[in-house]
Structures are given as C-alpha cells and as structure tokens.
Design an enzyme around this catalytic site. Structure first.
Site, PDB file in Angstrom:
ATOM      1  N   ASP A 214       0.836  -1.194   0.000  1.00 24.16           N
ATOM      2  CA  ASP A 214       0.000   0.000   0.000  1.00 24.16           C
ATOM      3  C   ASP A 214       0.875   1.250   0.000  1.00 24.16           C
ATOM      4  O   ASP A 214       1.883   1.314   0.697  1.00 24.16           O
ATOM      5  CB  ASP A 214      -0.893  -0.017   1.245  1.00 24.16           C
ATOM      6  CG  ASP A 214      -1.876   1.121   1.283  1.00 24.16           C
ATOM      7  OD1 ASP A 214      -2.706   1.214   0.368  1.00 24.16           O
ATOM      8  OD2 ASP A 214      -1.819   1.923   2.238  1.00 24.16           O
ATOM      9  N   GLU A 281      10.059   7.182 -16.268  1.00 25.59           N
ATOM     10  CA  GLU A 281      11.379   6.850 -15.741  1.00 25.59           C
ATOM     11  C   GLU A 281      11.335   6.638 -14.234  1.00 25.59           C
ATOM     12  O   GLU A 281      11.939   5.694 -13.710  1.00 25.59           O
ATOM     13  CB  GLU A 281      12.369   7.954 -16.100  1.00 25.59           C
ATOM     14  CG  GLU A 281      13.800   7.655 -15.688  1.00 25.59           C
ATOM     15  CD  GLU A 281      14.777   8.713 -16.147  1.00 25.59           C
ATOM     16  OE1 GLU A 281      15.899   8.758 -15.605  1.00 25.59           O
ATOM     17  OE2 GLU A 281      14.431   9.502 -17.050  1.00 25.59           O
TER      18      GLU A 281
END
Length: 530
Positions: A214, A281
């Site tokens: 999470d 990226e």
C-alpha cells in the site's frame, strides 16, 4: 525453506507464475459474510473459492484483515501479524490459504507500511513517553511553528482532507498523510524496518504467495519536510504531482530493496507496489531487478473511453517497464476509484463500453488485476449520506463522498438484498434493490452476461496460443479506433470508440464484446481476431 539456488529449471519457471497472472482483488468486508454480522470475512471468501476457480483467476489479493479499529476499514493496522476478529482468526486464514491452493489459486495479501493505527502499541507508547524519547522516534513527531508552537510544522495536507498534522497534549505534532488515526512511521528508524521484515516472514511462513504494498511511493520523507506547493486542487495519493514532497522520494527505493531481499528467500513469491507515479522513468525505478516484482499501473484507470487515450495509456505503460524486465500490469477498477461501468457513462452505455475495455485489457501482455464484482458489471452506487463510512466524507466536511460507492457488498443470488452476501438484513453498506439481475446466480448460465464474457475471455487468455508474445504491433485504423496484434501469438484486438461502424481488420473473430454488424465493428465495441 527452498532457496533460489535449489530450484530445478521446471520449478524456476513455475516460480515466475506472476508474470502473466490474473489477480482478483477481494475487498474482504464486501465479498462474502459467513457468520451473519453483515461484514465479509475470511471463511466467506473460502466458501466462494469454487466460483473463483470457475471464473478462471490465478491469484487473490486480499485487502487488510489485520487487527484494526477500522478508522479506514483496515488500512489503520494495530497489529500486522494477527487477524481482526471481525474477519476471523489465524486458523481461518490458514484454512483459506490451504483451500485456495487446493483450487490452484494463490493468495497475496495487503501490507500497509507507511503508517500504523493510532492504537498500535508503538504509538500508544510514543504518546506516553513524551518528546525526545526513543518511542517517539519511530514516528514523525515535530515541534510546531510560531512563537508558541501552535502552528503545524509544515503546510502538508492529508490525503483525506484537512491538515496532515495533529497536536498532542504536550505540544508536539505528529504527521499523518491520511487520517489522524493513521500516524506515519519514521522509516529512518531501524526498528521500523526490522518490524516490517518480521511481518513479511510471518505471512510468508504461513504460505502466502506475495504482497501488495500500500502507498509504495510513500514511506520515505524528504529531508527537512519542506512545505508543499498549495494549489487550487490539492493532490492526493491517487494522483501524481512532481511538486508534491509527500510522495515518491528517492529514499523509498532502499526500503523496496530490503523487501525484495526478503522475498528472494522465498522463491515463487512476489510483491507489487501501489505506485501513483506518472513519469515513466521514475515509475520504472520501482520495478528494477532488485526492487519490486511489479508496479501497479493506473493509466487505464485514468484514460477515458477514447481510442487515442487508451492507446497512449498502453504505450506509456509498456514503455515504462521496457528496460526493467518487469511485465506491465493492467487494471480498470479497484477499491479506491469509481467502478468503470459508471466511469464509462453508466447504464447500458457504460456496460457496453466496459465489456469492450475488458477485451482490450485481457488482450494485453503482462499481469491483470480484476476488482471483485467487475465481472458482474457492477456500477458505482450512489449511497445515502447516512450510509457513508469512508473517512474522506467527514474529513472533507461532507464535500467529498469518498470511495464507499465502489465497495458495496457483492450480490451472489436471490432477488432481494442481501442477495446471498449475508444472512443479515442490514449489511455494512446497503445494496441497491435493483441488483437482482446482476447476481452471479442470474448471470452464470446466461451466455450474453458480463460474467460469461469474463469466463470465456479468461479461458482464451489462459489456453489459447494466440496470446503468447510480449510485444504489440499497431495497425492503421480509422479515427476513434485502434487495432494491435500480439507479436508471437498473432492475436488481434480492435476497439471502436467512434460513433460509426468501421471495417474489421482481417482475421477470424474469436470473441466480441457485443453483437457484430457483419464485417463491421460497431461503436463502443471491441473484438478479438486470429
């Protein structure tokens, strides 16, 4: 425990099961209730494993079932190594894992490392110990600003609304990026890291096959906790903003390398991160070979029903992982977003478009995450004010309705609520009376139902050689449409989001999301061809 160096080639290949798996997210409190209290539980899930095997999924992702005061429905964890009595006990969990494996279904579980419950023993000790104590150093306590310290240490806001700081009686403030009942841990503290390793091994030793992390782009905080740039629309965890210092700090990668090191000692297990990062990226950094196995990709969730937007989401998703060796992941819905039937327009139109996007998603190479109930075509539910329980509702001053609408309990059978979910008349969230035609029972033998479409599509994905190959080749297509082919296997998927029928690509129709118009692909429809 089997080490990686002990694996035969056959077992080593099986240990990579997750690279093209179909996961099914179970929102535990909404799936099936075994004891009649109106809340789903672990034995309830176990009772429906036959359905899940029939559906054709490979693995489950269970939302938190740990001990919790339930301020955020289990994402405020008081004890990460025990089961909350609301959901059962450790014996029930062990039964579920064993039975799931008998059904050839793996089990992955949620982990919540960014924060704990305010009732966690560590936080209670921190409150008692006072400023400057070792106990407080496990969390992020700071002195306030202003001559009397009455102002928060910085201007950060909570994802759920309001300030991200709460003051305690001795004058210090503690950080909580979510609710005040969810204090953020200090990941620079060695005990915090050691405790997560303990938790990982506890569940791995019990037979779990992996974890969903999470807020995997959280945890690490920037040096000095600088102010954030406040805009008209405050970004939350479900968005990405390069100016937001609360998330995606470089220090998080050291934490994920620690997690991966533990996982590598348990071959055949995996970890996927919830990563709300749009920059390709920066997203790719989370799934480098020594970090997480998978990263949740939300681009399909964020794309509207538009061929250009969907194609862009697909190309960006594949591009982000192209150099990492990690497969892409795909999902259309989860417990934090509006269900896609509703996002695509609702009603018959939303269902038609959802069917089309299901074929697009299941045609893609990589990993699929389904959300419980999407295979039934469930829409979001507009709940009455009195029923809302998401902390966002209260924290926002009743201006944001929160996520309860996508968490309504699953309708299994019958013609009136609770539709076989429970024997209780009142379930934790109320179900609409008009869901009788959406039950699993009503759809199971209907060849034109959403459930039948999912079952047939998942069977093809699992067994048809046309689905091999990890690269896509795009065809030319009319405006508002696209078509791609899976290199290697040869499957062609075409989608029409325009307002008119268009010619089909060459090939034999394998499966369509709706009725075909001769050799034409109708609007709001997708098709598979070979």
């Amino acid at each position: 425990m089997r080490r990686s160096s002990d694996l035969t080639p056959e077992i080593a290949e099986e240990s990579l099961w997750w690279r093209d798996a179909v996961f099914y997210q179970v929102y535990v409190r909404s799936f099936a209730d075994s004891n009649g209290d109106g809340v789903g539980d672990l034995d309830g899930i176990r009772s429906r494993l036959g359905y899940l095997e029939l559906l054709g999924v490979d693995a489950l992702w269970l939302t938190p079932f740990y001990r919790s005061p339930m301020a955020d429905h289990g994402y405020d964890v008081a004890d990460p190594r025990d089961v909350d009595p609301l959901f059962g006990d450790l014996a029930a969990f062990d039964r579920l894992v064993a039975d799931a494996h008998e059904h050839n279904i793996r089990v992955t579980v949620d982990l919540v490392p960014n924060h704990t419950s305010d009732l966690h023993e560590w936080f209670q000790e921190a409150l008692q110990a006072g400023p400057g104590s070792m106990e407080r150093s496990r969390y992020i306590f700071r002195e306030g600003r202003g001559f009397d310290g009455s102002q928060p240490p910085n201007n950060w806001v909570s994802v759920f609304g309001g300030p991200a700081w709460t003051r305690v009686p001795d004058g210090q403030w503690y950080l909580h990026l979510f609710a005040p009942e969810q204090p953020d841990l200090n990941w620079d503290h060695p005990e915090v890291r050691a405790d997560l390793e303990h938790t990982l091994r506890f569940w791995l030793d019990r037979g779990v096959d992996g974890f969903r992390i999470d807020v995997a782009h959280g945890m690490a905080k920037p040096e000095g906790l600088p102010d954030m740039e406040i805009r008209t629309q405050i970004p939350g965890v479900l968005s990405d903003d390069v100016h937001d210092p609360r998330f995606d700090n470089d220090g998080v990668h050291e934490i994920h390398r620690m997690i991966r090191k533990v996982m590598d000692g348990y071959p055949g297990t995996m970890a996927v991160g919830e990563i709300w990062v749009k920059d390709d990226e920066r997203f790719a950094a989370y799934v480098r070979p020594d970090e997480l196995h998978l990263g949740f990709n939300f681009r399909l969730v964020e794309a509207g029903f538009d061929a250009d937007a969907v194609r862009s989401a697909i190309e960006h998703s594949l591009g982000a992982v192209a150099l990492t060796g990690s497969p892409a992941t795909w999902t259309l819905s989860n417990h934090d977003v509006v269900r896609h039937v509703t996002r695509y327009g609702g009603g018959a139109l939303g269902e038609q478009r959802a069917r089309a996007m299901t074929l697009v998603e299941l045609a893609l190479p990589g990993v699929i995450y389904l959300y419980n109930g999407e295979e039934l075509g469930l829409p979001n539910v507009e709940l009455p004010d009195w029923a809302l329980q998401d902390p966002t509702w209260e924290r926002s001053g009743h201006t944001e309705r929160g996520r309860d609408g996508c968490r309504v309990p699953i309708p299994w059978e019958g013609t009136t609520p609770p539709f076989g979910f429970s024997t209780a008349v009142n379930t934790w969230l109320p179900q609409p009376n008009e869901w009788d035609h959406l039950t699993a029972e009503a759809q199971l033998e209907d060849p034109g139902s959403m459930l039948s479409l999912y079952r047939e599509a998942l069977e093809h994905r699992k067994s048809n050689p046309a689905f091999s190959g990890s690269e896509l080749e795009w065809y030319g297509a009319p405006a508002g449409c696209f078509a791609f082919r899976r290199k290697g296997g040869g499957l062609i998927c075409a989608l029409n989001t325009s307002g008119a029928s268009v010619p089909l690509p060459p090939g034999q129709v394998l499966l369509s999301s709706g009725p075909m118009d001769g050799d034409q692909l109708p609007p709001d429809t997708a098709v598979w061809l070979v």
